[in-house]
Design an enzyme around this catalytic site. Structure first.
Site, short mmCIF file in Angstrom:
data_model
loop_
_atom_site.label_atom_id
_atom_site.label_comp_id
_atom_site.label_asym_id
_atom_site.label_seq_id
_atom_site.Cartn_x
_atom_site.Cartn_y
_atom_site.Cartn_z
N ASP A 22 0.85 -1.20 0.00
CA ASP A 22 0.00 0.00 0.00
C ASP A 22 0.88 1.25 0.00
OD1 ASP A 22 -1.88 1.98 0.41
OD2 ASP A 22 -2.34 1.39 2.47
N ASN A 24 -0.14 4.49 -0.67
CA ASN A 24 -0.78 5.75 -0.24
C ASN A 24 -1.49 5.62 1.11
OD1 ASN A 24 -2.92 4.18 -1.03
ND2 ASN A 24 -3.84 5.70 -2.40
N ASP A 26 -4.02 3.84 2.43
CA ASP A 26 -5.47 3.79 2.59
C ASP A 26 -5.94 2.39 2.97
OD1 ASP A 26 -5.07 2.43 0.22
OD2 ASP A 26 -6.49 3.63 -0.96
N ASP A 30 -1.78 -1.25 -3.99
CA ASP A 30 -2.02 -0.49 -5.22
C ASP A 30 -0.88 -0.66 -6.21
OD1 ASP A 30 -0.02 1.32 -4.15
OD2 ASP A 30 -1.63 2.18 -2.92
N ASP A 99 -4.87 -10.07 -15.99
CA ASP A 99 -6.01 -10.97 -15.95
C ASP A 99 -7.04 -10.55 -16.99
OD1 ASP A 99 -7.42 -13.16 -14.63
OD2 ASP A 99 -6.39 -12.52 -12.82
N ASP A 200 -9.28 -15.85 -17.15
CA ASP A 200 -10.13 -16.37 -16.09
C ASP A 200 -11.18 -17.33 -16.65
OD1 ASP A 200 -10.93 -16.14 -13.22
OD2 ASP A 200 -12.79 -15.37 -14.09
N GLU A 257 -7.21 -20.34 -17.41
CA GLU A 257 -7.74 -21.06 -16.26
C GLU A 257 -8.87 -21.94 -16.77
OE1 GLU A 257 -9.51 -20.18 -11.79
OE2 GLU A 257 -10.17 -18.95 -13.48
N HIS A 331 -4.52 -17.02 -5.82
CA HIS A 331 -5.41 -16.20 -5.01
C HIS A 331 -6.69 -16.92 -4.60
CE1 HIS A 331 -6.78 -15.98 -9.13
NE2 HIS A 331 -7.95 -15.55 -8.71
N ASP A 332 -6.97 -18.09 -5.18
CA ASP A 332 -8.17 -18.85 -4.86
C ASP A 332 -7.88 -20.09 -4.01
OD1 ASP A 332 -10.03 -17.23 -6.18
OD2 ASP A 332 -9.78 -18.28 -8.08
#
Length: 562
Positions: A22, A24, A26, A30, A99, A200, A257, A331-332
């Site tokens: 991150d 910035n 928040d 990013d 992606d 995907d 995928e 990520h899954d």
């Protein structure tokens, strides 16, 4: 192999942008944060970065519901920041792939908003609609996130199809205008200089036009999701058209995928002569620990099954001039040390190195998911309220409310399989918020970040990071890792995974111990002496054929030169 493309010698690092760094403060990772850490990825030695979706999205499914394919989500950054990332990566010799999510859009996409207005809308036929009554769905398909795949729109007297969340309506690839618009989106990004796409659920873009009922799952009213949606009758026509119109015109890398795809199906996508994709992500090894209720289970995989599946894909792709993607996680999926190694015992580091070795020495393009090179584990949050993932919440409530399953089993299954395990913020240090941000991140940190973090591994010459660095260097230096023929040894052994890679320059022997006690493995009759390439214990530098001992979660690779 007669055609060594750049992506065959490459190692890919997957970045989940929201969780990487991150810049910035928040609480959300990013694009500028990725640029800040390019030096770290260069040090690791990777060739390619795959970014999960960075486009404008309502974030119902963490960016896989896209409402504008040509704009960067402002929470992740700007067009200018993306250009900086792309140019900076290229200057370091690192490529970037994005992606491509085109089985479905967001329900907030202008196409779908217009499609809802009228059956006469230009965009109505961009999606899949079936006439019907409110209480009579067109078939019994179940969504991967729970409930029916069909959602009713009163105004139109029609259902639309969504294989995932109802906010992710499926595109109608039968419509040539849809396909051309998708190709235009692809060209938009390729012309900006990206180096390829991860596609995907691309095996789902062609549905069985009969939309048959699927087999019931666990006596549920809804049938298995994707029934009649995977590897449909026109999927290869569409991908060959995509290749002719777009992919063949650029020197890029493509990986699809492909859920519910066997090795026999897989070679149809990846056989170079068919001119479709370079490689696919299959799920056969990801399904080995599924249980009575599917993915969410506390079942442990069996090594004999894992060897069978990985060997089947190695052999099928080699025989059909295809190419493998090699991955333990993404990520899954759960963290590999938890799923296949020893996450809370004394062999976390050893098992992380062993798993890396067994994967990276196979034929294909290895994919490293962020944090894998640290030996990260699952998060093991204490409460369901600590999780964020739509799939996790839906599963938890289905298990508790519908199936009346015990809470301890449900939470154990969530701990082992929630997608949030992969999405915890990258731990850069043991400082507040793991050095990811100065504020609380969008998702809770893994509680063990004070032990497992980048600062710690970079200061330890025996860490998982430096081991992965060496695995990558070996792939770059030794052609046999790219071109050698794979041969499984001792297929029925339930504790060890051993195989050979045979090439013109010699034979490589690879061995890994998946047990918490020492195991004897046999090096078959090979000429001369074997020189050690890598190991996670103090193994002999030179060996001959015969028995060797692998310590708990030990691994070693020897090269017997011709």
């Amino acid at each position: 192999m007669n055609d060594i493309k750049w992506w065959k010698n490459s190692v890919v690092y997957q970045v989940y942008p929201k969780s990487f760094n991150d810049s910035n403060n928040d609480g959300i990772g990013d694009i500028a944060g990725i640029t800040e850490k390019l030096g770290y990825l260069k040090k690791l030695g990777v060739d390619v970065i795959w970014l999960n979706p960075i486009y404008v999205s309502p974030q119902v499914d963490n960016g896989y519901d896209i409402s504008n394919y040509r704009k960067i989500d402002p929470r992740l950054g700007s067009d200018e920041e993306f250009e900086t990332l792309l140019n900076s990566a290229h200057e370091m010799g690192i490529k970037i792939i994005l992606d491509l999510v085109v089985n479905h859009t967001s329900s907030e996409h202008p196409w779908f908003k217009d499609a809802l207005k009228s059956k006469d809308s230009k965009y109505h036929n961009y999606y899949i609609w079936k006439d019907g009554k409110p209480d009579e769905t067109p078939n019994n398909w179940g969504s991967s996130f729970g409930g029916s795949t069909w959602d009713y729109v009163d105004k139109l007297g029609q259902y639309y199809l969504h294989l995932f969340a109802k906010e992710q309506p499926d595109l109608n690839w039968e419509n040539p205008n849809v396909r051309q618009d998708v190709y235009d989106i692809m060209k938009f990004w390729l012309n900006r200089g990206i180096d390829g796409f991860r596609m995907d659920v691309i095996s789902l873009i062609s549905k069985d036009p009969k939309y048959p009922d699927g087999p019931l799952v666990q006596n549920r009213k809804l049938g298995s999701y994707y029934a009649g949606a995977a590897n449909g009758p026109k999927v290869h026509d569409y991908l060959q058209e995509m290749n002719r119109e777009v992919l063949s015109k650029y020197d890029i890398m493509t990986v699809g995928e492909t859920p519910h795809t066997s090795s026999k199906d897989g070679v149809l996508y990846a056989d170079a002569s068919r001119k479709e994709l370079n490689m696919v992500f299959h799920f056969d090894h990801m399904h080995l620990d599924y249980g009575k209720y599917g993915k969410y289970s506390d079942k442990r995989f069996k090594l004999v099954d894992l060897k069978r599946v990985l060997s089947e894909w190695q052999n099928a792709m080699y025989e059909h001039d295809g190419w493998n993607s090699l991955y333990w996680s993404n990520h899954d999926q759960a963290r590999p040390v938890t799923r296949f190694g020893d996450d809370d015992g004394k062999y976390r580091v050893e098992s992380a190195k062993m798993l890396g070795t067994i994967l990276h020495m196979q034929q294909g393009t290895p994919f490293i998911f962020e944090g894998e090179e640290l030996g990260m584990t699952n998060a093991k949050y204490q409460s369901i309220d600590d999780y964020t993932d739509i799939e996790t919440f839906n599963t938890y409530h289905r298990f508790i409310d519908q199936y009346k399953l015990p809470k301890d089993f449900t939470m154990r299954s969530v701990y082992l399989k929630s997608r949030d395990n992969a999405r915890t913020p990258m731990p850069w240090s043991d400082k507040a918020n793991a050095g990811f941000s100065t504020v609380n991140p969008w998702i809770k940190l893994n509680p063990n970040y004070k032990e497992i973090n980048v600062e710690n591994v970079l200061s330890d010459k025996n860490s998982v990071f430096y081991y992965y660095q060496k695995l990558i260097k070996l792939r770059h230096e030794l052609p046999i890792i790219t071109t050698g023929k794979y041969e499984l040894l001792d297929k029925d052994n339930s504790k060890t995974y051993c195989y050979l890679r045979k090439g013109s320059e010699g034979t490589m022997f690879v061995a890994g111990n998946f047990a918490t006690d020492s195991q004897v493995v046999n090096i078959p009759e090979l000429s001369g002496s074997g020189k050690k390439l890598i190991s996670n214990y103090d193994s002999p530098d030179v060996v001959k054929s015969g028995d060797i001992i692998l310590p708990p979660y030990g691994t070693v690779v020897y090269l017997f030169e011709n």
